[in-house]
Design a protein around this motif. Structure first.
Motif, PDB file in Angstrom:
ATOM      1  N   GLU A   1     -17.283 -24.764   3.055  1.00  0.00           N
ATOM      2  CA  GLU A   1     -17.687 -24.559   4.459  1.00  0.00           C
ATOM      3  C   GLU A   1     -19.163 -24.226   4.622  1.00  0.00           C
ATOM      4  N   GLU A   2     -19.971 -24.489   3.597  1.00  0.00           N
ATOM      5  CA  GLU A   2     -21.411 -24.271   3.748  1.00  0.00           C
ATOM      6  C   GLU A   2     -22.026 -25.432   4.517  1.00  0.00           C
ATOM      7  N   VAL A   3     -23.029 -25.097   5.322  1.00  0.00           N
ATOM      8  CA  VAL A   3     -23.683 -26.146   6.103  1.00  0.00           C
ATOM      9  C   VAL A   3     -24.598 -26.951   5.180  1.00  0.00           C
ATOM     10  N   LEU A   4     -24.398 -28.263   5.173  1.00  0.00           N
ATOM     11  CA  LEU A   4     -25.219 -29.111   4.312  1.00  0.00           C
ATOM     12  C   LEU A   4     -26.462 -29.579   5.042  1.00  0.00           C
ATOM     13  N   SER A   5     -26.280 -29.944   6.304  1.00  0.00           N
ATOM     14  CA  SER A   5     -27.398 -30.503   7.044  1.00  0.00           C
ATOM     15  C   SER A   5     -27.033 -30.575   8.524  1.00  0.00           C
ATOM     16  N   HIS A   6     -27.990 -31.062   9.320  1.00  0.00           N
ATOM     17  CA  HIS A   6     -27.741 -31.259  10.753  1.00  0.00           C
ATOM     18  C   HIS A   6     -27.943 -32.730  11.088  1.00  0.00           C
ATOM     19  N   ILE A   7     -26.946 -33.275  11.718  1.00  0.00           N
ATOM     20  CA  ILE A   7     -26.903 -34.717  11.975  1.00  0.00           C
ATOM     21  C   ILE A   7     -27.121 -34.946  13.467  1.00  0.00           C
ATOM     22  N   THR A   8     -27.726 -36.083  13.783  1.00  0.00           N
ATOM     23  CA  THR A   8     -28.032 -36.374  15.185  1.00  0.00           C
ATOM     24  C   THR A   8     -26.858 -37.029  15.902  1.00  0.00           C
ATOM     25  N   GLN A   9     -26.625 -36.580  17.113  1.00  0.00           N
ATOM     26  CA  GLN A   9     -25.630 -37.210  17.968  1.00  0.00           C
ATOM     27  C   GLN A   9     -26.338 -38.340  18.730  1.00  0.00           C
ATOM     28  N   GLY A  10     -26.057 -39.589  18.350  1.00  0.00           N
ATOM     29  CA  GLY A  10     -26.732 -40.736  18.951  1.00  0.00           C
ATOM     30  C   GLY A  10     -26.355 -40.886  20.429  1.00  0.00           C
ATOM     31  N   THR A  11     -27.356 -41.155  21.257  1.00  0.00           N
ATOM     32  CA  THR A  11     -27.117 -41.277  22.701  1.00  0.00           C
ATOM     33  C   THR A  11     -27.103 -42.746  23.114  1.00  0.00           C
ATOM     34  N   SER A  12     -26.861 -42.955  24.378  1.00  0.00           N
ATOM     35  CA  SER A  12     -26.855 -44.296  24.935  1.00  0.00           C
ATOM     36  C   SER A  12     -28.210 -44.978  24.703  1.00  0.00           C
ATOM     37  N   ALA A  13     -29.289 -44.222  24.909  1.00  0.00           N
ATOM     38  CA  ALA A  13     -30.623 -44.793  24.700  1.00  0.00           C
ATOM     39  C   ALA A  13     -30.836 -45.163  23.236  1.00  0.00           C
ATOM     40  N   ASP A  14     -30.253 -44.349  22.347  1.00  0.00           N
ATOM     41  CA  ASP A  14     -30.404 -44.623  20.909  1.00  0.00           C
ATOM     42  C   ASP A  14     -29.665 -45.897  20.513  1.00  0.00           C
ATOM     43  N   VAL A  15     -28.436 -46.023  21.006  1.00  0.00           N
ATOM     44  CA  VAL A  15     -27.645 -47.214  20.692  1.00  0.00           C
ATOM     45  C   VAL A  15     -28.365 -48.445  21.235  1.00  0.00           C
ATOM     46  N   ASP A  16     -28.914 -48.300  22.416  1.00  0.00           N
ATOM     47  CA  ASP A  16     -29.674 -49.377  23.032  1.00  0.00           C
ATOM     48  C   ASP A  16     -30.830 -49.829  22.137  1.00  0.00           C
ATOM     49  N   ARG A  17     -31.573 -48.838  21.652  1.00  0.00           N
ATOM     50  CA  ARG A  17     -32.705 -49.145  20.761  1.00  0.00           C
ATOM     51  C   ARG A  17     -32.223 -49.819  19.484  1.00  0.00           C
ATOM     52  N   ALA A  18     -31.118 -49.310  18.940  1.00  0.00           N
ATOM     53  CA  ALA A  18     -30.611 -49.862  17.681  1.00  0.00           C
ATOM     54  C   ALA A  18     -30.166 -51.310  17.878  1.00  0.00           C
ATOM     55  N   VAL A  19     -29.479 -51.565  18.984  1.00  0.00           N
ATOM     56  CA  VAL A  19     -29.012 -52.934  19.232  1.00  0.00           C
ATOM     57  C   VAL A  19     -30.213 -53.857  19.442  1.00  0.00           C
ATOM     58  N   LYS A  20     -31.231 -53.341  20.140  1.00  0.00           N
ATOM     59  CA  LYS A  20     -32.443 -54.151  20.346  1.00  0.00           C
ATOM     60  C   LYS A  20     -33.092 -54.486  19.011  1.00  0.00           C
ATOM     61  N   ALA A  21     -33.204 -53.482  18.141  1.00  0.00           N
ATOM     62  CA  ALA A  21     -33.827 -53.707  16.830  1.00  0.00           C
ATOM     63  C   ALA A  21     -33.021 -54.725  16.041  1.00  0.00           C
ATOM     64  N   ALA A  22     -31.692 -54.607  16.116  1.00  0.00           N
ATOM     65  CA  ALA A  22     -30.830 -55.531  15.376  1.00  0.00           C
ATOM     66  C   ALA A  22     -30.948 -56.943  15.937  1.00  0.00           C
ATOM     67  N   THR A  23     -31.027 -57.047  17.268  1.00  0.00           N
ATOM     68  CA  THR A  23     -31.132 -58.365  17.904  1.00  0.00           C
ATOM     69  C   THR A  23     -32.434 -59.045  17.501  1.00  0.00           C
ATOM     70  N   GLU A  24     -33.483 -58.247  17.533  1.00  0.00           N
ATOM     71  CA  GLU A  24     -34.787 -58.805  17.177  1.00  0.00           C
ATOM     72  C   GLU A  24     -34.789 -59.272  15.716  1.00  0.00           C
ATOM     73  N   ALA A  25     -34.266 -58.421  14.838  1.00  0.00           N
ATOM     74  CA  ALA A  25     -34.238 -58.768  13.414  1.00  0.00           C
ATOM     75  C   ALA A  25     -33.381 -60.015  13.209  1.00  0.00           C
ATOM     76  N   TYR A  26     -32.307 -60.113  13.964  1.00  0.00           N
ATOM     77  CA  TYR A  26     -31.426 -61.281  13.833  1.00  0.00           C
ATOM     78  C   TYR A  26     -32.163 -62.547  14.250  1.00  0.00           C
ATOM     79  N   LYS A  27     -32.800 -62.477  15.430  1.00  0.00           N
ATOM     80  CA  LYS A  27     -33.440 -63.692  15.966  1.00  0.00           C
ATOM     81  C   LYS A  27     -34.657 -64.102  15.159  1.00  0.00           C
ATOM     82  N   LYS A  28     -35.474 -63.128  14.814  1.00  0.00           N
ATOM     83  CA  LYS A  28     -36.760 -63.486  14.207  1.00  0.00           C
ATOM     84  C   LYS A  28     -36.682 -63.684  12.699  1.00  0.00           C
TER      85      LYS A  28
END
Lengths: 281, 479
Positions: B46-73
């Motif tokens: 039960e020791e804390v290892l780290s702190h992880i980010t809760q991804g938001t709508s804006a984050d998912v949006d950015r990730a999908v954009k990055a993936a789309t760009e990488a896919y197309k280009k």
């Protein structure tokens, strides 16, 4: 999985000493002479002449005609408590008539053997003549009576399948074996961990059925301390800790002893020694 | 006598866990837009290892954009042979850093180091090697002469085999030319984030793999994002159904790998000691956190007593404790929530009249632990015979004839795995033909290979992962 259990420090030292006390120190060569046999007997009594804390081995294992030499030397040199095991019944092939095998056994016992390592008739086993195999063991057991312990060698390398190993193990136990032993040492593969596992399962199941504890003796191919400790872990987690003593587990070996001694020295002194710090035989 | 096994804990010096982690988007670790952080703990203490980010709508949006760009280009234009090189590179780095991954996975998930070292990490590398070989041979995948990728794939993976499930998802997606937005389970994000470093080390083009951490809400955002062309999910049937509902009516392709209640069928002629090992492996491997676990033991009634005696004896040898100790056979339950669920179901078993048995074993005071357990006198109507427990709990059910075994084995809404134990080859074939399960093991259990497709019938899922069949899920044929 069992080969990676960690045995260290006190457990390792205990394991090394236990393994030494379980060794049937063996010489089975056409070239065996009284000199050679006396030499291993001396080693059996005091494996490490520089350290008398080291326990003596479980037994000395020789051909029939060397039994007398071994017994006499042991008795005259402080090794009275060490039994002499004789390989009888037309070892290693077992290809002789039952009369010859009986005579062979009589001879060994008359000369002072208190443990008989007999071979089963693998030809009979493989041709399906199980009753012949059984009868021969019963016969030899009768001769041994309470004069000698009977170890039955299955020669697993010639039985090949695990099903055969299990079947032969039960056959031998039912016929009166005190020990079941993997191999003569003359056939490869010999005491592989898988074969030993099958035999340990067999003695465990036989004990559950009958309440009788039968010993197991792997022989052939166990040369290092690591191998020996793996065998002990196998015993511990398969047949159970009550098998971890020379009455119920023996290791047929010759080269293993020196490796155990070198490891023991290293654990005591913290330094690795060399081959020349342990005696050849 | 002194033959105690000594503790042999793996050193944690090899891993470098940062106090907090950002999201991996467009080839870089970037802070979230508005997302909070949550704790990730080691379930064994039960020791804390780290702190992880809760991804938001804006984050998912950015990730999908990055993936789309990488896919197309980049990624869709690159030849299969070139893509394959990246996969080979990732596979080799995983092998080189295997010890680091093994230790980290064990700390984050609670599973024994023996399993991460010998199963999870080697298999993850094997999946990349296997799919690397496919990258330039996709016209032989069986979906037409010029198969096309979907584009951006949203992947949501569970906590039971974190890195391995990532490999099952990412390797075929990349080999087939898709780009990825992946969300690891919220309790086990660390190896996915370390994998992000591996992507950097392999110089994988930016945006081909994006990792957005977070809980189910982040997953929902990925599923519902209009820029995602395919969803691949592994997890509970409950969530799988929700995903199926949200995807229906869209153009998104979908594969689901869901729960199971695998039957391990033991016939009277089974080689009994081998079978006991198989039963142990079937349910106590990975603390029973295995969707294809053999959680229902169907044993022929005339050998039940003998089998249970042997099973009890064998279970007494199971070593429960510190996951990082190489002697440990059974590690920690992954989370408090999962432990509560296992306890609740086990208690229901007792309440409904089944008999519970566990070997004597001392469990550590801190952390989440559950002893290896089985239930006898279980009937088909009990909850423990029907619901997925996802813990080290086995339900023993008896049968009298082979046809009764089949009926009972198939009498479940699930259909992921099954095991058959018999000495008779013809009985293996007869039984396997009649079982409604995606994978059937004979005289073994939990055997995995990247070349072998894996997936379920009925409520255990849609589609296959692994092998040629798994590739098809990431490709579109010419229709």
């Amino acid at each position: 999985m069992l080969s990676t259990r960690s045995i260290k420090t006190a457990s390792k030292l205990w394991a090394i000493d236990t393994a030494i006390s379980m060794i049937d120190l063996t010489t089975l060569e056409g070239a065996d002479t009284p000199g050679k046999v006396i030499s291993i007997c001396a080693k059996a009594i005091r494996p490490d002449p520089t350290n008398l804390e080291v326990p003596h081995v479980g037994a000395v294992c020789v051909y029939n005609d060397m039994v007398k030499v071994a017994r006499q030397f042991l008795d005259s040199s402080g090794g009275e408590q060490i039994p002499v095991a004789a390989v009888s019944t037309a070892f290693p092939s077992g290809r002789a008539s039952i009369e010859v095998k009986q005579r062979d056994t009589e001879d060994a016992i008359a000369n002072g053997a208190t443990e008989i390592d007999m071979v089963i008739d693998r030809g009979a086993f493989l041709s399906g003549n199980l009753s012949k195999v059984l009868t021969e063991i019963v016969c030899i057991k009768e001769i041994c009576g309470d004069r000698a312990h009977l170890k039955v060698i299955l020669e697993t390398g010639e039985l090949v399948t695990y099903d055969n190993v299990r079947k032969a193990s039960f056959l031998a136990m039912a016929a009166g074996a005190d020990f079941i032993k993997t191999s003569t040492g003359k056939v490869q593969p010999a005491a592989t961990p898988a074969v030993v596992l099958v035999m340990l399962e067999a003695v465990r199941d036989y004990y559950q059925l009958t309440g009788k504890k039968i010993g197991v003796k792997p022989a052939g191919g166990i040369r290092t301390t690591k191998d020996a400790i793996k065998q002990l872990v196998l015993v511990n987690e398969t047949a159970g800790p009550e098998w971890l003593n020379p009455e119920l587990f023996r290791i047929g070996a010759s080269a293993l002893l020196n490796d155990l001694l070198m490891q023991r020295m290293k654990m005591k002194s913290g330094q690795y020694s060399g081959r020349n710090y342990v005696s050849l035989d | 006598m002194n033959f105690e096994y000594s503790p042999a804990p793996e050193s944690i010096a090899i891993v470098d866990i940062k106090p907090e982690y950002n999201l991996f988007i467009g080839g870089k670790f970037v802070p979230s837009k508005g997302g909070k952080r949550f704790e990730s703990i080691n379930p064994a203490n039960e020791e804390v290892l780290s702190h992880i980010t809760q991804g938001t709508s804006a984050d998912v949006d950015r990730a999908v954009k990055a993936a789309t760009e990488a896919y197309k280009k980049i990624w869709s234009k690159m030849s299969g042979a070139e893509r394959g090189k990246y996969l080979f590179r990732i596979a080799r780095i995983l092998q080189e850093r295997a010890r680091e991954f093994a230790v980290l996975e064990s700390m984050d998930n609670g599973k024994p180091i023996r399993e991460t070292r010998d199963t999870d990490i080697p298999l993850a590398a094997a999946h990349f090697f296997y799919h690397a070989g496919w990258a330039d041979k996709l016209e032989y995948a069986g979906v037409g002469e010029k198969p096309k990728p979907h584009g951006v794939v949203g992947q949501i993976i569970p906590w039971n085999f974190p890195l391995l499930m990532l490999a099952w998802k990412v390797a075929p997606a990349l080999a087939t030319g898709n780009t990825v937005v992946l969300k690891p389970a919220e309790t086990t994000s660390l190896t996915a984030l370390l994998f992000a470093e591996v992507c950097q080390q392999a110089e994988l083009p930016s945006g081909v793999v994006n990792i957005v951490t977070g809980d189910g809400k982040t997953g929902e955002l990925i599923v519902n994002h209009p820029g995602v062309n395919k969803i691949a999910f592994t997890g509970s049937t409950e969530v799988g159904k929700l995903i199926a509902r949200s995807v229906v009516g869209t153009k998104k392709a979908l594969t689901l790998e869901l729960g199971g209640k695998g039957a391990n069928i033991i016939f009277e002629d089974a080689p009994i000691d081998e079978t006991v090992e198989g039963v142990i492996n079937g349910i106590y491997f990975n603390q029973g956190h295995v969707c294809c676990a053999g959680s229902r033991l169907l044993v022929q009634e005339n050998i039940k007593e003998e089998l249970l005696e042997k099973l009890k004896r064998r279970m007494s040898m199971i070593r429960v404790g510190d996951p990082l100790d190489k002697n440990t056979d059974l590690g920690a339950i992954n989370s408090r929530a999962q432990l509560t669920k296992i306890r609740e179901l086990a208690d229901s078993g007792e309440a409904e009249g089944a008999q519970r048995w566990s070997p004597e074993c001392s469990l550590p005071n801190k952390g989440f632990w559950f002893p290896p357990t089985f239930f006898t006198s279980v009937s088909q109507a009990h909850r423990i015979a029907r619901e997925e427990i996802f813990g080290p709990v086995l339900s023993v059910i008896t049968f009298r004839t082979p046809s009764e075994a089949i009926e009972k084995a198939n009498n479940t809404p699930y259909g992921l795995s099954a095991g058959i134990w018999t000495d008779k080859g013809s009985r293996i074939l007869w039984t396997a033909q009649r079982l409604k399960a995606g994978v059937v093991w004979a005289n073994t259990f939990n055997k995995f290979d990247p070349a072998s497709p894996f997936g379920g019938y009925k409520e255990s899922g849609w589609g296959r992962e692994g092998g040629r069949h798994g590739l098809a899920a990431y490709l579109r044929g010419e229709h």
